[in-house]
Design an enzyme around this catalytic site. Structure first.
Site, PDB file in Angstrom:
ATOM      1  N   HIS A 130       0.813  -1.227   0.000  1.00  0.00           N
ATOM      2  CA  HIS A 130       0.000   0.000   0.000  1.00  0.00           C
ATOM      3  C   HIS A 130       0.839   1.268   0.000  1.00  0.00           C
ATOM      4  O   HIS A 130       0.301   2.340   0.275  1.00  0.00           O
ATOM      5  CB  HIS A 130      -0.910   0.053   1.223  1.00  0.00           C
ATOM      6  CG  HIS A 130      -1.952  -1.015   1.258  1.00  0.00           C
ATOM      7  ND1 HIS A 130      -3.226  -0.821   0.755  1.00  0.00           N
ATOM      8  CD2 HIS A 130      -1.934  -2.268   1.746  1.00  0.00           C
ATOM      9  CE1 HIS A 130      -3.941  -1.922   0.946  1.00  0.00           C
ATOM     10  NE2 HIS A 130      -3.177  -2.825   1.537  1.00  0.00           N
ATOM     11  N   LYS A 148      -8.448  13.345   4.956  1.00  0.00           N
ATOM     12  CA  LYS A 148      -7.543  12.190   4.867  1.00  0.00           C
ATOM     13  C   LYS A 148      -6.577  12.307   6.031  1.00  0.00           C
ATOM     14  O   LYS A 148      -6.552  13.334   6.703  1.00  0.00           O
ATOM     15  CB  LYS A 148      -6.781  12.194   3.540  1.00  0.00           C
ATOM     16  CG  LYS A 148      -6.210  13.569   3.183  1.00  0.00           C
ATOM     17  CD  LYS A 148      -5.464  13.555   1.850  1.00  0.00           C
ATOM     18  CE  LYS A 148      -6.346  13.751   0.648  1.00  0.00           C
ATOM     19  NZ  LYS A 148      -6.461  12.561  -0.193  1.00  0.00           N
ATOM     20  N   ARG A 149      -5.756  11.272   6.271  1.00  0.00           N
ATOM     21  CA  ARG A 149      -4.761  11.414   7.326  1.00  0.00           C
ATOM     22  C   ARG A 149      -3.843  12.596   7.031  1.00  0.00           C
ATOM     23  O   ARG A 149      -3.605  12.938   5.872  1.00  0.00           O
ATOM     24  CB  ARG A 149      -3.937  10.125   7.444  1.00  0.00           C
ATOM     25  CG  ARG A 149      -4.667   9.020   8.179  1.00  0.00           C
ATOM     26  CD  ARG A 149      -5.041   9.418   9.606  1.00  0.00           C
ATOM     27  NE  ARG A 149      -3.870   9.520  10.446  1.00  0.00           N
ATOM     28  CZ  ARG A 149      -3.492   8.607  11.323  1.00  0.00           C
ATOM     29  NH1 ARG A 149      -4.215   7.516  11.501  1.00  0.00           N
ATOM     30  NH2 ARG A 149      -2.396   8.756  12.037  1.00  0.00           N
ATOM     31  N   LYS A 189       0.749  14.437   1.450  1.00  0.00           N
ATOM     32  CA  LYS A 189      -0.617  14.708   0.988  1.00  0.00           C
ATOM     33  C   LYS A 189      -0.858  16.209   0.792  1.00  0.00           C
ATOM     34  O   LYS A 189      -1.835  16.620   0.184  1.00  0.00           O
ATOM     35  CB  LYS A 189      -1.626  14.131   1.977  1.00  0.00           C
ATOM     36  CG  LYS A 189      -1.566  12.597   2.078  1.00  0.00           C
ATOM     37  CD  LYS A 189      -2.613  12.053   3.070  1.00  0.00           C
ATOM     38  CE  LYS A 189      -2.471  10.576   3.362  1.00  0.00           C
ATOM     39  NZ  LYS A 189      -3.044   9.694   2.325  1.00  0.00           N
ATOM     40  N   THR A 217      -8.581   6.458  -1.722  1.00  0.00           N
ATOM     41  CA  THR A 217      -9.933   5.921  -1.891  1.00  0.00           C
ATOM     42  C   THR A 217     -10.959   7.009  -1.607  1.00  0.00           C
ATOM     43  O   THR A 217     -12.080   6.954  -2.107  1.00  0.00           O
ATOM     44  CB  THR A 217     -10.186   4.713  -0.964  1.00  0.00           C
ATOM     45  OG1 THR A 217      -9.714   5.040   0.348  1.00  0.00           O
ATOM     46  CG2 THR A 217      -9.480   3.475  -1.462  1.00  0.00           C
ATOM     47  N   LYS A 232     -14.735   8.290  -3.333  1.00  0.00           N
ATOM     48  CA  LYS A 232     -15.978   8.606  -2.616  1.00  0.00           C
ATOM     49  C   LYS A 232     -16.515   9.970  -3.040  1.00  0.00           C
ATOM     50  O   LYS A 232     -17.726  10.167  -3.192  1.00  0.00           O
ATOM     51  CB  LYS A 232     -15.738   8.556  -1.097  1.00  0.00           C
ATOM     52  CG  LYS A 232     -15.435   7.138  -0.608  1.00  0.00           C
ATOM     53  CD  LYS A 232     -14.766   7.085   0.766  1.00  0.00           C
ATOM     54  CE  LYS A 232     -14.122   5.705   0.971  1.00  0.00           C
ATOM     55  NZ  LYS A 232     -13.089   5.680   2.026  1.00  0.00           N
TER      56      LYS A 232
HETATM   57  C1  26Y Z   1       3.537   0.113   9.895  1.00  0.00           C
HETATM   58  C2  26Y Z   1       2.438   0.949  10.458  1.00  0.00           C
HETATM   59  C3  26Y Z   1       2.962   2.112  11.246  1.00  0.00           C
HETATM   60  C4  26Y Z   1       1.450   1.392   9.428  1.00  0.00           C
HETATM   61  C5  26Y Z   1       0.128   1.463   9.796  1.00  0.00           C
HETATM   62  C6  26Y Z   1      -0.820   1.873   8.892  1.00  0.00           C
HETATM   63  C7  26Y Z   1       1.820   1.719   8.136  1.00  0.00           C
HETATM   64  C8  26Y Z   1       0.863   2.123   7.225  1.00  0.00           C
HETATM   65  C9  26Y Z   1      -0.470   2.198   7.607  1.00  0.00           C
HETATM   66  C10 26Y Z   1      -1.516   2.640   6.688  1.00  0.00           C
HETATM   67  C11 26Y Z   1      -1.321   2.887   5.428  1.00  0.00           C
HETATM   68  C12 26Y Z   1      -2.394   3.320   4.535  1.00  0.00           C
HETATM   69  O1  26Y Z   1      -3.507   3.579   4.966  1.00  0.00           O
HETATM   70  N1  26Y Z   1      -2.093   3.422   3.243  1.00  0.00           N
HETATM   71  C13 26Y Z   1      -3.088   3.823   2.280  1.00  0.00           C
HETATM   72  O2  26Y Z   1      -3.715   2.658   1.776  1.00  0.00           O
HETATM   73  C14 26Y Z   1      -4.793   2.989   0.922  1.00  0.00           C
HETATM   74  C15 26Y Z   1      -5.489   1.712   0.535  1.00  0.00           C
HETATM   75  O3  26Y Z   1      -4.723   1.008  -0.370  1.00  0.00           O
HETATM   76  C16 26Y Z   1      -4.321   3.771  -0.282  1.00  0.00           C
HETATM   77  O4  26Y Z   1      -5.448   4.172  -1.005  1.00  0.00           O
HETATM   78  C17 26Y Z   1      -3.522   4.992   0.155  1.00  0.00           C
HETATM   79  O5  26Y Z   1      -2.941   5.613  -0.967  1.00  0.00           O
HETATM   80  C18 26Y Z   1      -2.435   4.588   1.138  1.00  0.00           C
HETATM   81  O6  26Y Z   1      -1.778   5.728   1.648  1.00  0.00           O
END
Ligand code: 26Y
Length: 783
Positions: free
Chosen positions: A333, A521-522, A527, A629, A633
């Protein structure tokens, strides 16, 4: 079920669980009782679903996050009993909206990755696929966010405090997870029904809670050591206590490693025990009956763990590796190097001493293959799972699974050509694309009933609810004045609803006649929330210089949580709040522009924001956002995108036309080129008005309560600006100004939004799940 039966059931439940009349209960209690009554309806169908998938190949989505949000309305709509239940409740004098609002969000995720998992479960059940989720029952979900003097302040999210009607504890399936010989805990499963639309299939999300094996130490208690007597339980429960509020940056946290092992080990044991109970004498058929999807590397310990568990069952290593590889697939991701999980070897060995040898064995197997294929030793650091005292979870996941996928076309291409290109050369068929999607049931049908009704009327059927590509037929109406007027009216109504909500919750008065321009978004530097803020700052300066000018009315809305330890992200929140305060209290401009940063953005807030948006902000530095995503939406709800050629934006404009969106900024190759020779101060000085905005961070215009935060932000930008905010600003401003102009011709503007909606079909998670099911999982629908 008649409305009288339902009423009796609800009233009966209240007596049973509260020893009180339903009407004497508070809203949270009433919600729970209604939820319990709905569960009685769910359970028989749930049992039936389990039966129909029995002994068939199933897919298992292993994920540390499931950002489910609320379930009541979702379950009622998907069961097709929403009208009936609402009518009954109305007869009983209950305000359904208040009841719905009384449900705490299941906030078991940070952002996109967690919400994607939730959308996939909805699509899986709706399409009658055998798709189960496995995760962690966090006692506390994503933190609650408050602003105090404009600063983000976090507090715990005790979402289970009032009980939860959707979770069924299943003691019989409790598993034991062994971190080491001396450190073992119980994993107790809580099952949540995932009700597919139409109610034919009800799948399961199994969430594990950690408990001690010996919950109470009698000896300690007898000796008067009361705290010691429950210490083991307390320590064990800590494992599933809290969701790490961290996205993108990995921190080598021991507890996180324990969490990952905890839920993957419990889930695999679950699968193996059921497999054996079905009468299999060996594990030869395991991979024919299981497809395990790893949602990023967070559950990647499943790889060595499955090998370990198989060896315990007498399977030798090579065979176990083969079964594991055939059973598993991995989704990546991220394109951010810092987000790839690497565990410290020492930490890993101390927490998981029994698992580490298997990682070593996998690594050795890899080394012998690298030798066999005569890969130059200089290149080995692109492959080795164990190197420089780190364990590379992504490398292990690529090596030991059957398929690796990116989440949007551009992302997958960049994986192949850049991030893991060496692997791509080695295994040219392994990396595939699965562009993300969203469920139209939650993100349109439920959150925007007005627009849903219009779509159903125009299409003459409700089939789009399970076949989103049908929206394409709406394109025929794009020049129909009546249709566009109605579309505009609906948007206006959703904006009014949001304005009322914001007035109540944020105490800011916003004008539904203004453009609603939204970034939710986060919070992350890549971003570029800051770029939107700079645009507002610049617009403010221009308006102050020309107060008599013809300015378009605009409302800029932000929603974002910053990871608690992410200092710069928190500085950006403070800055936007200061900016909002300035703009909103300046009588010379506040009748025209407003800025709102909504507190505690989450799934339920999102359901109010997306339908009310005119403009969707998707402005990441090209090459950084894997997919996004939220962008989908917004599109589905008829907003136009202002965005870079990044993530799924590329495919959005491919579907809906560049001319119906506002694309700006450097593309990936230009970013790469620019990085070679970039001077942010030059970029700033060459862009009219930008210097004034940037200087406002440090020239006394805005205050950070002497924290030094704004100075930090300023230095960051002027010395490095690694996400090219200053470079892309001018082209961003150009399209933003164009939007202000275009909005004057309402019909023409909303026509673009309408066309976006009509072309959102591709972005249904039904399409995505179908692709996973056919290309990766090889599972079949069972109606
Ligand atoms: C390793 C830990 C600290 C960690 C926890 C959560 C690392 C990453 C995440 C979350 C990542 C995330 O939400 N990524 C997003 O995933 C979406 C679904 O695929 C994408 O649409 C988006 O671009 C991406 O930033």
């Amino acid at each position: 079920m008649t409305s009288l039966q339902l009423k009796e059931r609800i009233e009966g439940k209240a007596y049973e669980s509260h020893g009180q009349s339903f009407y004497a209960l508070n809203e949270k209690e009433q919600f729970k009782v209604v939820g319990n009554a709905v569960m009685e309806y769910v359970v028989p169908k749930w049992i039936e679903s389990k039966r129909k998938f029995n002994k068939k190949k199933q897919a298992y989505y292993l994920s540390a996050e499931f950002l489910m949000g609320r379930a009541l309305s979702n379950n009622l709509v998907n069961l097709g009993i929403d009208d009936e239940v609402k009518r009954t409740l109305e007869e009983m004098g209950v305000d359904y909206n208040a009841l719905e609002d009384a449900e705490d969000d299941a906030g078991l995720g940070n952002g996109g990755l967690g919400r994607l998992a939730a959308c996939f479960l909805d699509s899986g059940a709706t399409l009658d696929y055998p798709l189960s989720g496995y995760g962690i029952l966090y006692q506390y979900g994503i933190f609650k966010q408050n602003f105090v003097n404009g600063f983000q302040v976090e507090s715990a999210d005790p979402w289970l405090e009032h009980g939860n009607p959707w979770l069924i504890k299943n003691n019989n399936d409790t598993r034991i997870v062994e971190f080491s010989d001396a450190d073992k805990v119980e994993a107790v499963p809580y099952d949540m029904p995932i009700v597919g639309y139409g109610g034919d299939t009800i799948n399961t999300l199994r969430l594990w809670k950690a408990e001690a094996i010996d919950k109470f130490d009698f000896r300690a208690f007898d000796e008067g050591k009361y705290i010691d007597s429950v210490k083991a339980q307390d320590e064990a429960e800590t494992i599933s206590r809290i969701l790490y509020p961290n996205d993108s940056t990995t921190e080598g946290k021991k507890l996180r490693l324990k969490q990952q092992y905890f839920f993957t080990s419990a889930s695999l044991q679950d699968l193996m025990i059921k497999y054996k109970a079905e009468g299999h004498k060996n594990f030869d058929d395991f991979s024919k009956l299981h497809s395990i999807q790893l949602n990023d590397t967070h559950p990647a310990l499943a790889i060595p763990e499955l090998i370990r568990l198989l060896e315990k069952e007498g399977v030798e290593f090579e065979k176990a590796f083969d079964i594991t590889q055939k059973s598993m697939a991995y989704t990546n991701h991220t394109l951010l190097a810092e987000a790839l999980e690497v565990w410290d070897k020492g930490l890993f060995k101390s927490v998981l001493p029994n698992l580490y040898p298997y990682v070593e064995e996998i690594n050795s197997r890899l080394i012998s293959e690298l030798k066999e294929w005569q890969i130059d030793k200089d290149e080995w650091n692109n492959f080795l799972i164990i190197q420089n005292n780190g364990i590379h979870m992504a490398f292990m996941s690529i090596y030991a699974t059957r398929a690796v996928n990116g989440v949007a076309a551009i992302h997958t291409d960049l994986l192949k050509t850049d991030v893991i290109s060496s692997w791509h050369k080695l295994f040219p068929d392994r990396i595939v694309n699965k562009t993300n999607g969203i469920t139209q049931r939650r993100w349109l049908l439920q959150s925007n009933p007005q627009l849903s009704e219009m779509i159903t009327e125009l299409l003459g059927s409700k089939e789009w609810v399970t076949e989103l590509s049908q929206l394409k037929a709406l394109e025929a109406n794009q020049d129909d004045d009546q249709v566009l007027d109605r579309f505009i009216d609906i948007k206006h109504e959703k904006k009014k609803e949001l304005a009322e909500y914001i007035q109540f919750h944020e105490e800011v008065n916003i004008d539904p006649d203004s453009i609603f321009d939204i970034q939710i978004k986060r919070l992350h530097e890549y971003k570029r929330q800051l770029m939107m803020a700079f645009y507002i700052g610049d617009l403010y300066n221009r308006m102050k210089a020309d107060p008599e000018g013809e300015w378009t009315k605009r409302t800029f809305i932000f929603g974002a949580k910053a990871a608690p330890g992410y200092y710069i992200a928190k500085a950006i929140i403070k800055y936007i709040n200061e900016l909002a305060n300035r703009v909103n209290t300046d009588p010379e401009v506040n009748g025209i522009i407003k800025v709102v940063f909504v507190e505690n953005y989450g799934v339920s807030y999102a359901e109010r924001l997306f339908p009310a948006a005119d403009v969707s902000e998707q402005i990441s530095t090209a090459g950084k956002e894997a997919s996004g995503t939220g962008n989908m939406k917004f599109m589905l709800n008829g907003a136009v995108t202002v965005g870079t050629m990044d993530g799924a934006n590329v495919e959005i404009v491919e579907e809906a036309g560049r001319e119906n969106n506002y694309i700006f900024g450097m593309e990936v190759d230009e970013v790469v080129e620019k990085r070679k020779n970039y001077n942010p101060v030059d970029a700033m000085k060459q862009t009219e008005g930008l210097e004034q905005v940037v200087e406002s961070l440090v020239d006394g215009t805005f205050h950070d309560n002497n924290t030094g935060m704004f100075r930090n932000l300023y230095n960051n930008l002027t010395q490095e600006d690694q996400y090219f905010v200053l470079e892309d600003f001018e082209s961003y401003r150009r399209v933003q100004d164009q939007i202000a102009g275009d909005f004057k011709d309402q019909k023409a503007f909303y026509r673009k939004g309408f066309i976006n909606m009509a072309n959102a079909g591709k972005f249904s998670s039904d399409r995505t799940v179908e692709e996973y099911a056919t290309d990766i999982w090889h599972v079949a629908r069972q109606q």
